[in-house]
Scaffold this motif. Structure first.
Motif, short mmCIF file in Angstrom:
data_model
loop_
_atom_site.label_atom_id
_atom_site.label_comp_id
_atom_site.label_asym_id
_atom_site.label_seq_id
_atom_site.Cartn_x
_atom_site.Cartn_y
_atom_site.Cartn_z
N ILE A 7 0.86 -1.19 0.00
CA ILE A 7 0.00 0.00 0.00
C ILE A 7 0.90 1.24 0.00
O ILE A 7 1.74 1.41 0.87
N TRP A 8 0.70 2.11 -0.98
CA TRP A 8 1.60 3.25 -1.15
C TRP A 8 1.54 4.23 0.00
O TRP A 8 2.56 4.81 0.38
N TRP A 9 0.35 4.45 0.57
CA TRP A 9 0.26 5.46 1.62
C TRP A 9 0.90 5.00 2.93
O TRP A 9 1.25 5.84 3.76
N VAL A 10 1.08 3.70 3.10
CA VAL A 10 1.81 3.22 4.28
C VAL A 10 3.28 3.63 4.18
O VAL A 10 3.87 4.10 5.15
N TRP A 11 3.86 3.50 2.99
CA TRP A 11 5.24 3.94 2.78
C TRP A 11 5.35 5.46 2.94
O TRP A 11 6.35 5.96 3.46
N LEU A 12 4.34 6.18 2.48
CA LEU A 12 4.35 7.63 2.64
C LEU A 12 4.27 8.01 4.12
O LEU A 12 4.97 8.93 4.57
N ALA A 13 3.46 7.31 4.89
CA ALA A 13 3.37 7.57 6.33
C ALA A 13 4.69 7.25 7.03
O ALA A 13 5.13 7.98 7.94
N VAL A 14 5.34 6.18 6.61
CA VAL A 14 6.66 5.83 7.17
C VAL A 14 7.68 6.91 6.83
O VAL A 14 8.49 7.30 7.68
N ALA A 15 7.63 7.44 5.60
CA ALA A 15 8.55 8.50 5.20
C ALA A 15 8.34 9.75 6.03
O ALA A 15 9.30 10.39 6.48
N ILE A 16 7.10 10.11 6.28
CA ILE A 16 6.80 11.29 7.09
C ILE A 16 7.24 11.07 8.53
O ILE A 16 7.84 11.96 9.15
N LEU A 18 9.64 9.08 9.61
CA LEU A 18 11.10 9.13 9.66
C LEU A 18 11.62 10.55 9.47
O LEU A 18 12.64 10.92 10.05
N GLY A 19 10.91 11.37 8.70
CA GLY A 19 11.28 12.78 8.56
C GLY A 19 11.11 13.53 9.87
O GLY A 19 11.94 14.37 10.22
N VAL A 20 10.06 13.22 10.60
CA VAL A 20 9.85 13.85 11.91
C VAL A 20 10.93 13.40 12.89
O VAL A 20 11.48 14.21 13.65
N VAL A 21 11.28 12.13 12.87
CA VAL A 21 12.35 11.63 13.73
C VAL A 21 13.67 12.31 13.37
O VAL A 21 14.46 12.64 14.27
N GLU A 22 13.91 12.56 12.10
CA GLU A 22 15.13 13.25 11.68
C GLU A 22 15.19 14.67 12.22
O GLU A 22 16.25 15.15 12.62
N VAL A 23 14.06 15.33 12.26
CA VAL A 23 14.02 16.69 12.81
C VAL A 23 14.30 16.66 14.31
O VAL A 23 14.99 17.54 14.83
N LEU A 24 13.80 15.65 14.99
CA LEU A 24 14.01 15.55 16.43
C LEU A 24 15.40 15.07 16.79
O LEU A 24 15.91 15.40 17.86
N ALA A 25 16.03 14.29 15.93
CA ALA A 25 17.38 13.77 16.18
C ALA A 25 18.25 14.12 14.97
O ALA A 25 18.45 13.30 14.09
N PRO A 26 18.75 15.36 14.91
CA PRO A 26 19.49 15.78 13.72
C PRO A 26 20.80 15.03 13.55
O PRO A 26 21.33 14.44 14.48
N GLY A 27 21.32 15.09 12.38
CA GLY A 27 22.56 14.41 12.07
C GLY A 27 22.47 13.63 10.78
O GLY A 27 23.39 12.91 10.43
N PHE A 28 21.39 13.76 10.05
CA PHE A 28 21.17 13.10 8.77
C PHE A 28 21.26 11.59 8.88
O PHE A 28 21.76 10.92 7.99
N ILE A 29 20.80 11.04 9.99
CA ILE A 29 20.80 9.59 10.18
C ILE A 29 19.56 8.98 9.56
O ILE A 29 19.63 8.01 8.82
#
Length: 91
Positions: A7-16, A18-29
C-alpha cells in the motif's frame, strides 16, 4: 504486515514519520531512510503494487543505502566556513 507493504500510503506515512524523527534527532541519520521510504511509496504506487514482503524490504534497503550515499556526497561538499589554523600568528 505482508499486506501493508503493498500500500503506497503506508510507505508515505513511514517516510513522514522518519522525517519527523530526523528533525528531532538531527545528524542526517534517518533522512536516507525517509527518502528511501518516499521512493518506495512511488514504486509501490506506480510500478509494482504487488511486491512481496522480502522483495519490498530489499528494495527499501537498497534505496535507503543509495540515498544515504548521495546525501554523504552532497553534504561533504558543503563547507561550514571553519578553517584549520596550522601556524600561530604570534610566532
Amino acid at each position: 504486515m505482508a499486506g501493508l507493504v503493498g500500500i503506497w500510503w503506508v510507505w508515505l506515512a513511514v517516510a513522514i514519520a522518519l522525517g519527523v524523527v530526523e528533525v528531532l534527532a538531527p545528524g542526517f541519520i534517518f533522512l536516507g531512510f525517509a527518502l528511501g521510504a518516499l521512493v518506495m511509496a512511488a514504486v509501490v504506487g506506480f510500478l509494482a503494487p504487488g511486491l512481496t514482503l522480502a522483495l519490498a524490504l530489499a528494495i527499501f534497503a537498497g534505496l535507503s543505502l543509495l540515498a544515504w550515499i548521495v546525501l554523504r556526497l552532497v553534504f561533504r561538499r558543503q563547507s561550514s566556513g571553519a578553517r584549520r589554523v596550522l601556524h600561530d600568528i604570534n610566532d
